[in-house]
Design an enzyme around this catalytic site. Structure first.
Site, short mmCIF file in Angstrom:
data_model
loop_
_atom_site.label_atom_id
_atom_site.label_comp_id
_atom_site.label_asym_id
_atom_site.label_seq_id
_atom_site.Cartn_x
_atom_site.Cartn_y
_atom_site.Cartn_z
CD GLU A 1 -3.33 0.38 1.81
OE1 GLU A 1 -3.15 0.42 3.30
OE2 GLU A 1 -4.37 -0.17 1.59
CG HIS B 1 7.84 -29.34 2.22
ND1 HIS B 1 8.28 -30.71 1.86
CD2 HIS B 1 8.83 -28.91 3.12
CE1 HIS B 1 9.66 -30.90 2.73
NE2 HIS B 1 9.70 -30.10 3.45
CE LYS C 1 -11.70 2.56 1.63
NZ LYS C 1 -10.99 3.52 2.76
#
EC number: 5.3.1.9
Lengths: 425, 425
Positions: free
Chosen positions: B271, B292, B403
């Site tokens: 950000e 792994h 938003k």
């Protein structure tokens, strides 16, 4: 499962795939499908994993976990593909069984976990095909000792999934532990729908038959064109975007229950395709949370990403109470699910608006049938992508060097080469 | 904290930074340090966050949580930077307090969590600077209703961190809730060492003074050369590798307790730096588990990664019991910690051997002092990198579009533009 690749087309995104290029790529998809189908028919190593929905023996799995039905806790001891499939299933589906995974060798974590468990009502599932995986065997030895110290007969509380020979097989034979055969021809990361991943789901009370039926739905949907097969649509689009510069694939489910699925995806994608200097790097994200963490970068950072948005079409919802707090009128009469869906759609639109390629995957719900289908389809997508890249999808040679070096260090018979140090402290 | 950048030099890795280039870059580091120091001295927005170890009022934080000392559970309601700092602290440090975070609006998760909690012994910390964050307010309303339904007076169980005005401030005033001021001049992702992140640590019984002292250790260590300051050594090296092609930074702590730290890092890095087409993409990994899963890709995939290996030098250890299982001689007389350290060193050597740039960060232990230092230093590294990129480190403009769109969708007064659909099902 359906896959919408519209926002990955060159008309919408940069990088994007020209529609005509996708149609040309479809010839290669057809060839790859023939190769995959032939490998499945011959039971060839790796390709055989895509037969697991037909091959897995649900009755044997249920029989193996039956002695442990009284357990409050399931402790799976395994690492990588021996843990992530089971974790994906039990984290996705709701159950009263507490499931923990010893998939690391952090002494503080292991000690704290064992300290908090009632080992007399804990079942231990030890998973290692070879029976020699260092982390898994070390953890098994620690848990076995803890059970003995607690006065619990570990042989009553333990079952295994392993190969036909080796340490764990001998141990199971010696102590008459329930023992399941690790599936032939399937690398760990392709073995969720088998004796590796399904026992945890069975013990947690989930419907193993439906998980396998979902996988068979995926088998039935395989077809020689990406335009007819959602799994191949996803695999081909991810590949086509990667070679055009989208070297990162952010898997972003909009469901907390699928957070571990993103981890499973990350292993599948990284270990299968990351070789010969190729392979798309998976990034694990979670909607809507990571809108407040990663979205800034996805939207405004380098154009090196595909964002995969995944959601169930149906979920149990929860209303948002009415409020007189100011500025929250848009929540009135709505639900948390409405908010989450609005955020999903807004994020998709936000990425599209700035030309960041994204793909939408929708599944009917987070239930056994849909989950089996999702896992199978993503495996098939990965195998297809491996064919398109031309890599050895089913091996993981680059992890062996480190394993040998770690063993050498512990034995004290091997030193690492001197490293260049430039320490700032 | 110390940082070893030896394996990031061009003599060792591709991409790598030539030693001479690092020395030239150090002139820019000196200028950036002057800029940062001036911003800190002036309390300028963003830079002021680096003063928090001196500014945070530990007594006020302890006073705010004091009424909740009897709680068994802390439920933090916040998202992004309002949750990740607190989560990093409580997940790193051991405590009897059960800490949960409502940092998403998944209705199934929220309902299941609330269903399992004794709300009468739960403290709720609501964190939103603006008091208008949709996810946070929706979750607060849901928890408040659940408390009321359970016969619990929510005003006895709730405290807030918020700005000096707005919804949450008014609510706190109206109901006399303990209320802490969100720190001035610090974006959420830079506010762990403040009233945003520290209350959870305080309630969990951790030493807030030591956390802040660790941060001050970091402040004292800032200096005008990357060769004298570990924070800047890390930030400058990450930047220098990114511009040479290592667009991904895999943060890989070898400690389960630092898994959430990698999430916090991922928000901070993404950000802050992900703007103007720039920014390194953080990938969250965990050692030894991801050996792994991701190591195959890191070692053999595209040369687009820096791998950051992080470990505590000291930890509580746990012995591995002796065994007669074959092939495990190298575990004899050893411990889980020995195994984990051997895997750390082997992974570092494995990456170096194949020329993948990697950086080693070591901290003395996972305790308050070291953790405060680590968090501060990584923030300072990020601010330095932002100066070197020339981006606006402290803003996040690209999340606003989504938003607004989500609110518009919920109000029904805004449609998203028609998207191109290419659905395969």
């Amino acid at each position: 499962m359906n896959v919408d690749i519209g926002n990955a087309l060159a008309a919408e995104a940069t990088p994007g795939v020209p529609r005509a290029a996708l149609e040309r790529l479809d010839d290669r998809v057809a060839d790859a499908h023939d190769r995959i189908a032939a490998g499945m028919a011959d039971g060839e190593f790796g390709y055989a994993a895509l037969n697991l929905p037909e091959r897995a023996d649900a009755d044997a799995i249920r029989a193996a976990v039956d002695p442990f039905e009284d357990s409050d806790v399931l402790l799976t001891v395994g690492i990588g593909g021996s843990a992530l499939g089971a974790a994906t299933l039990v984290d996705a589906l709701d159950s009263d069984l507490d499931c923990y995974f010893l998939d690391n060798v952090d002494p503080e974590y292991v000690a704290a976990l064992l300290d908090g468990l009632d080992l007399s009502s804990t079942a231990m599932h030890v998973v290692s095909r070879s029976g020699t995986t260092a982390e898994t065997l070390a953890n098994f030895l620690v848990v076995r000792e803890a059970m003995t110290d607690a006065g619990v007969d570990w042989t009553d509380r333990t079952f295994v999934t392993t190969g036909r020979a080796g340490n764990l097989r001998e141990l199971a034979d010696e102590h008459a532990l329930p023992a399941l055969d690790a599936p032939e021809g399937a690398p760990g990361r392709f073995s969720v729908l088998s004796t590796v991943g399904l026992p945890a789901a069975a013990l947690a009370g989930h419907d193993v038959d439906e998980l396998l039926a979902g996988g068979r739905d995926g088998m039935d949907a395989l077809a020689g064109s990406l335009f007819d097969c959602p799994a191949y649509a996803y695999g081909a689009t991810a590949y086509a975007l990667d070679v055009r510069g989208a070297g990162i694939n952010a898997m972003m489910p909009y469901a907390e229950s699928l957070e571990t699925f993103a981890e499973w995806f990350a292993q599948l994608w990284a270990e299968s395709l990351g070789k010969d200097g190729l392979g798309q790097t998976p990034a694990r994200a979670l909607g809507a949370t990571d809108q407040h963490s990663q979205l800034q970068l996805y939207r405004a950072g380098p154009r090196d990403k595909l964002v995969t948005l995944l959601r169930p079409r149906d979920r149990d919802d929860h209303g948002v109470p009415d409020t007189d707090l100011s500025g929250l009128d848009y929540l009135a009469g709505g639900s948390l699910g409405d908010l989450l869906d609005a955020e999903f759609e807004a994020t998709e639109a936000s990425l599209a608006e700035s030309g960041v390629p994204n793909v939408r995957i929708e599944i009917p719900a987070v239930d056994e049938r849909s989950l089996g289908r999702l896992l199978f389809d993503v495996e098939a997508a990965c195998v297809l992508a491996g064919e398109l890249y031309g890599v050895e999808t089913f091996t993981q040679p680059a992890v062996e060097w480190g394993k040998d070096a770690a063993r050498g260090l512990l034995r004290g018979d091997q030193a690492l080469r001197e490293k260049t140090e430039l320490v700032v402290d």
